[in-house]
Design a protein around this motif. Structure first.
Motif, PDB file in Angstrom:
ATOM      1  N   ARG A  93      -0.744 -32.534  11.730  1.00 48.41           N
ATOM      2  CA  ARG A  93      -1.801 -33.101  12.558  1.00 48.41           C
ATOM      3  C   ARG A  93      -1.698 -32.591  13.989  1.00 48.41           C
ATOM      4  NH1 ARG A  93      -1.267 -39.312  10.382  1.00 48.41           N
ATOM      5  NH2 ARG A  93      -2.969 -39.274   8.859  1.00 48.41           N
ATOM      6  N   THR A  94      -0.476 -32.572  14.507  1.00 45.61           N
ATOM      7  CA  THR A  94      -0.265 -32.085  15.865  1.00 45.61           C
ATOM      8  C   THR A  94      -0.629 -30.614  15.974  1.00 45.61           C
ATOM      9  OG1 THR A  94       1.518 -33.688  16.223  1.00 45.61           O
ATOM     10  CG2 THR A  94       1.448 -31.795  17.695  1.00 45.61           C
ATOM     11  N   GLY A  95      -0.265 -29.841  14.951  1.00 45.60           N
ATOM     12  CA  GLY A  95      -0.557 -28.417  14.978  1.00 45.60           C
ATOM     13  C   GLY A  95      -2.046 -28.117  15.008  1.00 45.60           C
ATOM     14  N   ALA A  96      -2.820 -28.920  14.301  1.00 48.38           N
ATOM     15  CA  ALA A  96      -4.266 -28.691  14.226  1.00 48.38           C
ATOM     16  C   ALA A  96      -5.021 -29.300  15.395  1.00 48.38           C
ATOM     17  CB  ALA A  96      -4.812 -29.252  12.915  1.00 48.38           C
ATOM     18  N   ALA A  97      -4.396 -30.256  16.092  1.00 48.76           N
ATOM     19  CA  ALA A  97      -5.084 -30.971  17.166  1.00 48.76           C
ATOM     20  C   ALA A  97      -5.478 -30.007  18.291  1.00 48.76           C
ATOM     21  CB  ALA A  97      -4.190 -32.071  17.719  1.00 48.76           C
ATOM     22  N   GLY A  98      -6.701 -30.074  18.693  1.00 45.08           N
ATOM     23  CA  GLY A  98      -7.169 -29.269  19.811  1.00 45.08           C
ATOM     24  C   GLY A  98      -7.507 -27.834  19.462  1.00 45.08           C
ATOM     25  N   ALA A 110      -2.223 -25.843  11.259  1.00 44.03           N
ATOM     26  CA  ALA A 110      -1.542 -26.976  10.632  1.00 44.03           C
ATOM     27  C   ALA A 110      -0.418 -26.506   9.715  1.00 44.03           C
ATOM     28  CB  ALA A 110      -2.541 -27.809   9.841  1.00 44.03           C
ATOM     29  N   LEU A 111      -0.699 -25.531   8.848  1.00 43.28           N
ATOM     30  CA  LEU A 111       0.308 -25.062   7.911  1.00 43.28           C
ATOM     31  C   LEU A 111       1.428 -24.323   8.629  1.00 43.28           C
ATOM     32  CD1 LEU A 111      -1.857 -23.874   4.870  1.00 43.28           C
ATOM     33  CD2 LEU A 111      -1.014 -26.158   5.459  1.00 43.28           C
ATOM     34  N   THR A 112       1.100 -23.612   9.707  1.00 46.95           N
ATOM     35  CA  THR A 112       2.136 -22.953  10.497  1.00 46.95           C
ATOM     36  C   THR A 112       3.081 -23.986  11.108  1.00 46.95           C
ATOM     37  OG1 THR A 112       0.749 -21.038  11.000  1.00 46.95           O
ATOM     38  CG2 THR A 112       2.563 -21.483  12.499  1.00 46.95           C
ATOM     39  N   ALA A 113       2.521 -25.090  11.594  1.00 52.00           N
ATOM     40  CA  ALA A 113       3.360 -26.163  12.128  1.00 52.00           C
ATOM     41  C   ALA A 113       4.274 -26.717  11.041  1.00 52.00           C
ATOM     42  CB  ALA A 113       2.489 -27.278  12.710  1.00 52.00           C
ATOM     43  N   GLY A 114       3.757 -26.779   9.814  1.00 54.55           N
ATOM     44  CA  GLY A 114       4.585 -27.230   8.696  1.00 54.55           C
ATOM     45  C   GLY A 114       5.722 -26.274   8.410  1.00 54.55           C
ATOM     46  N   TYR A 115       5.452 -24.976   8.494  1.00 55.88           N
ATOM     47  CA  TYR A 115       6.522 -23.992   8.282  1.00 55.88           C
ATOM     48  C   TYR A 115       7.562 -24.075   9.401  1.00 55.88           C
ATOM     49  CZ  TYR A 115       3.676 -21.861   4.605  1.00 55.88           C
ATOM     50  OH  TYR A 115       2.959 -21.636   3.457  1.00 55.88           O
ATOM     51  N   HIS A 116       7.095 -24.247  10.630  1.00 57.96           N
ATOM     52  CA  HIS A 116       8.035 -24.394  11.745  1.00 57.96           C
ATOM     53  C   HIS A 116       9.004 -25.544  11.483  1.00 57.96           C
ATOM     54  CE1 HIS A 116       7.303 -21.642  15.060  1.00 57.96           C
ATOM     55  NE2 HIS A 116       5.996 -21.739  14.872  1.00 57.96           N
TER      56      HIS A 116
END
Length: 220
Positions: A93-98, A110-116
């Motif tokens: 959610r944070t990754g996609a926000a904004g 969003a998925l990149t934030a998940g991989y991080h």
């Protein structure tokens, strides 16, 4: 003038949570210590190599204290899995926000934030994926329930894109979110066996998203 009575929701919201006694507080602290130790050990060794004895040692307590809070290693792992999915959803959610632009831009972020998040403890993610193939049916249903909110969140992103006229009105809003989630999970294999990091995974998953959604785009 008659003052309206508060609603039930307002009444519940204003009720202070009951204070725990010392015994209850100690039990909560013990449970959290066990979970922290288990999460660290699962992340380091995976599921099979992590033992209750080593988890107890990592928590600084006896195996009896572990079993007083969890029935067995499977239940302990399931609890870690549940918390990890909650954290993963928050990070996505944070990754996609904004992020502005196409739905593929938001999904890629969003998925990149998940991989991080997950590459830092890859053995834990590997263990979660492996366990999903070898567990009783009731445990599988619980695991699906933990993953459900992430799939529903992806569905919300797609629905928003439909509302904005980017995606077609007749997209399969059950199949597509599941396909995107399955794609996200399948790419961990490249991280585990080919040494891929976020730098490789991000453009790869972007290409996959483009292919998955290309036929679903609304005609301009």
């Amino acid at each position: 003038m008659r003052v309206p009575s508060p609603s039930l929701a307002e009444t519940v919201e204003n009720v202070a949570p009951p204070r725990m006694n010392r015994r209850q507080a100690a039990k909560v602290r013990t449970r959290l210590k066990v979970l922290d130790a288990a999460r660290a050990l699962f992340a380091e060794r995976g599921y099979d190599a992590a033992t209750i004895r080593d988890i107890a040692k990592g928590a600084g307590m006896s195996t009896g204290a572990v079993f007083a809070n969890f029935q067995d290693k499977a239940e302990l792992f399931e609890t870690v899995f549940s918390e990890e999915m909650e954290g993963l959803l928050n990070d996505m959610r944070t990754g996609a926000a904004g992020v502005e632009g196409r739905v593929t831009d938001r999904l890629t972020a969003a998925l990149t934030a998940g991989y991080h998040r997950s590459l830092g403890h890859l053995p834990l993610m590997q263990a979660m994926i492996a366990r999903s193939w070898f567990q009783p049916e009731d445990a599988d249903q619980r695991s699906r329930a933990f993953v459900g909110p992430l799939v529903l969140w992806i569905q919300d992103l797609l629905q928003a894109a439909v509302g904005e006229g980017e995606l077609r009105q007749d997209i399969d809003q059950t199949l597509l979110p599941r396909m995107i989630w399955d794609t996200f999970i399948s790419n961990f294999r490249y991280a585990a066996y080919d040494g891929w990091g976020v730098e490789e995974l991000t453009p790869h998953v972007r290409q996959q998203l483009d292919l998955i959604l290309s036929s679903q785009m609304a005609r301009q």
